[in-house]
Scaffold this active site. Structure first.
Site, PDB file in Angstrom:
ATOM      1  N   GLU A  72       6.654  13.935 -40.475  1.00  0.00           N
ATOM      2  CA  GLU A  72       7.255  14.502 -41.780  1.00  0.00           C
ATOM      3  C   GLU A  72       6.028  14.351 -42.765  1.00  0.00           C
ATOM      4  O   GLU A  72       5.972  15.786 -43.447  1.00  0.00           O
ATOM      5  CB  GLU A  72       8.199  13.362 -42.442  1.00  0.00           C
ATOM      6  N   CYS A  95      10.649   6.623 -41.504  1.00  0.00           N
ATOM      7  CA  CYS A  95      10.339   5.198 -42.023  1.00  0.00           C
ATOM      8  C   CYS A  95      10.374   4.738 -43.580  1.00  0.00           C
ATOM      9  O   CYS A  95      10.149   5.897 -44.233  1.00  0.00           O
ATOM     10  CB  CYS A  95       9.019   4.651 -41.389  1.00  0.00           C
ATOM     11  N   THR A 181       4.117   5.791   3.425  1.00  0.00           N
ATOM     12  CA  THR A 181       3.071   5.837   2.270  1.00  0.00           C
ATOM     13  C   THR A 181       1.509   5.837   3.099  1.00  0.00           C
ATOM     14  O   THR A 181       0.674   6.406   1.952  1.00  0.00           O
ATOM     15  CB  THR A 181       3.170   4.770   1.260  1.00  0.00           C
ATOM     16  N   ALA A 182       1.511   5.616   4.062  1.00  0.00           N
ATOM     17  CA  ALA A 182       0.072   5.364   4.769  1.00  0.00           C
ATOM     18  C   ALA A 182       0.159   5.213   6.145  1.00  0.00           C
ATOM     19  O   ALA A 182       0.956   4.733   6.679  1.00  0.00           O
ATOM     20  CB  ALA A 182      -0.939   4.204   3.762  1.00  0.00           C
ATOM     21  N   MET A 183      -0.988   5.596   6.654  1.00  0.00           N
ATOM     22  CA  MET A 183      -1.159   5.234   8.153  1.00  0.00           C
ATOM     23  C   MET A 183      -1.329   3.601   8.259  1.00  0.00           C
ATOM     24  O   MET A 183      -1.571   3.051   7.353  1.00  0.00           O
ATOM     25  CB  MET A 183      -2.203   5.854   8.839  1.00  0.00           C
ATOM     26  N   ALA A 184      -1.059   3.185   9.763  1.00  0.00           N
ATOM     27  CA  ALA A 184      -1.214   1.812   9.922  1.00  0.00           C
ATOM     28  C   ALA A 184      -2.645   1.487   9.272  1.00  0.00           C
ATOM     29  O   ALA A 184      -3.021   0.193   9.038  1.00  0.00           O
ATOM     30  CB  ALA A 184      -0.984   1.498  11.361  1.00  0.00           C
ATOM     31  N   ASP A 220      -7.163   0.430  -2.418  1.00  0.00           N
ATOM     32  CA  ASP A 220      -7.491   1.917  -2.725  1.00  0.00           C
ATOM     33  C   ASP A 220      -8.997   1.807  -3.829  1.00  0.00           C
ATOM     34  O   ASP A 220      -9.560   2.926  -4.028  1.00  0.00           O
ATOM     35  CB  ASP A 220      -6.481   2.438  -3.636  1.00  0.00           C
ATOM     36  N   ARG A 227      -7.555  12.108 -15.403  1.00  0.00           N
ATOM     37  CA  ARG A 227      -8.508  12.801 -15.128  1.00  0.00           C
ATOM     38  C   ARG A 227      -8.392  14.476 -15.489  1.00  0.00           C
ATOM     39  O   ARG A 227      -7.595  15.086 -15.125  1.00  0.00           O
ATOM     40  CB  ARG A 227      -8.892  12.729 -13.572  1.00  0.00           C
TER      41      ARG A 227
END
Length: 387
Positions: A72, A95, A181-184, A220, A227
């Site tokens: 405002e 407010c 979600t990911a390889m072994a 990870d 970024r």
């Protein structure tokens, strides 16, 4: 950088288009204006304000970073003397208390605003009807409830924090077509496309905090920051999206965070939630949390603490363990799933740690939005209540 989006301050104006309901049209415009503040307003809600006089939009404004002007005041500053006798369209009740800034109702009254349309009432106990009441007592006509559903959806994080004690919880997942979600081996970079990863950066930018588990950090060595080089935004929008970094929150029950972790290397806020008596490497802020019977941190207590810290939008970027725990506890408001057109096979790691004996026990979702992002599919879904 100004919070005025009318293109040229008080001198800028725009005619109101033809509509069966011009008031709804103008409140929809205020809602669109409000989105410019979604990157930086936290812990405040991002609000939009449109000022109209003699059938023309004379100024617009949106919430500035904490401690700065509310929507405002931004619009009033842009309008100047033209504000006298104007009508204001504000997405959230102005407010009526003094916090980091003065009451917006006082500014509206002092400017000579003649009429105010309010999208939704502010559930904050410090406001909660007091703003509308003060305006009416000053002789200003006030109408409440215009475009309420759309505004409530936009401000769900803030409204949830006010009503239940913690903000909107979004669980972000990246998966192959067969739910992996990911390889072994742990290899996961990259399942999804650059376009999907850019979209995630924008999701981070609008979030108050990013919540993850120590398992993800150890696997990870992630930074979990916004970024700018990966954002598809430009100009003022890019600047607003990168003016602050969301707080990183790591659940680390047994204080396993290594001193060389990448998340300790930058200036973005970092909180480590751990069990009582533990210490972790500086410069992280350490918050001690209670445990539950299985020895893990109490997730509802975690979310409640984040609510007390003013976190409206909680983005969860975690592995299958934390993701599964949140889903089992029905603590997820929305899932954002990026699904790549890729098959990884049965030995790859699963999306979430969930185990059921019967079909009826499964977690059912309701699709809210399906959209292609580059070659990937973004699925936005909510949890269906069980019968």
């Amino acid at each position: 950088m100004s919070g005025v989006t009318s293109g040229g301050g008080a001198a800028a104006s725009a005619a109101i288009g033809s509509s069966a309901d011009p008031h709804s049209q103008l409140m929809s415009r205020a809602l669109a204006v409000s989105r410019a503040g979604r990157y930086w307003a936290s812990p405040n809600p991002h609000v939009g304000c449109v000022l109209v006089r003699d059938g023309r939009i004379i100024a617009e404004g949106f919430t500035q970073p904490a401690g700065g002007n509310h929507a405002e005041v931004e619009a009033l500053l842009a309008a100047g003397d033209e504000a006298k006798g104007a009508t204001a369209y504000v997405t959230l009740e102005p407010c009526a208390h003094t916090g980091r800034t003065g009451p917006c109702v006082d500014a509206l009254i002092a400017a000579g605003i003649a009429e105010v349309f309010v999208g939704i009432e502010d559930p904050n106990p410090l406001v909660s009807g007091a703003g509308v009441r003060a305006l009416r007592e000053a002789g200003i006509s006030v109408t409440v409830g215009l475009c309420a559903d759309g505004i409530a959806a936009e401000l769900q994080g803030f409204l949830s924090r006010m009503s239940r004690g913690w903000g909107r919880v979004r669980l972000k997942l990246a998966t192959s077509l067969d739910g992996r979600t990911a390889m072994a081996s742990g290899e996961s970079q990259w399942i999804t496309s650059p376009e999907a990863r850019s979209d995630v950066q924008e999701l981070r930018a609008i979030s108050s905090c990013i919540l993850t588990g120590i398992g993800t950090v150890l696997a990870d060595d992630c930074s979990l920051t916004v970024r700018s080089d990966q954002l598809s935004l430009k100009g003022d929008e890019l600047e607003r999206a990168t003016v602050r970094q969301p707080t990183r929150v790591v659940l680390d029950t047994n204080a396993r965070l290594p001193e060389q972790a990448r998340c300790l290397e930058d200036s973005a806020p970092l909180w480590i939630m751990t069990a009582e008596g533990n210490s972790v490497p500086s410069p992280a802020r350490v918050i001690h949390m209670p445990k539950v019977s299985d020895g893990t941190l109490d997730l509802q207590a975690v979310l409640s603490r984040l609510g007390k810290e003013g976190m409206n939008e909680i983005l969860v970027e975690a592995g299958p363990t934390l993701a599964g725990a949140l889903l089992r506890a029905s603590l997820v408001d929305e899932l954002v799933i990026y699904q790549a057109p890729l098959l990884l096979g049965k030995t790859a790691r699963s999306l979430v740690d969930l185990e059921f004996d019967t079909l009826a026990e499964g977690v059912r979702l309701a699709y809210r939005e399906l959209r292609q992002i580059g070659p990937d599919l973004r699925i936005m879904a909510t949890l269906q209540a069980k019968d």
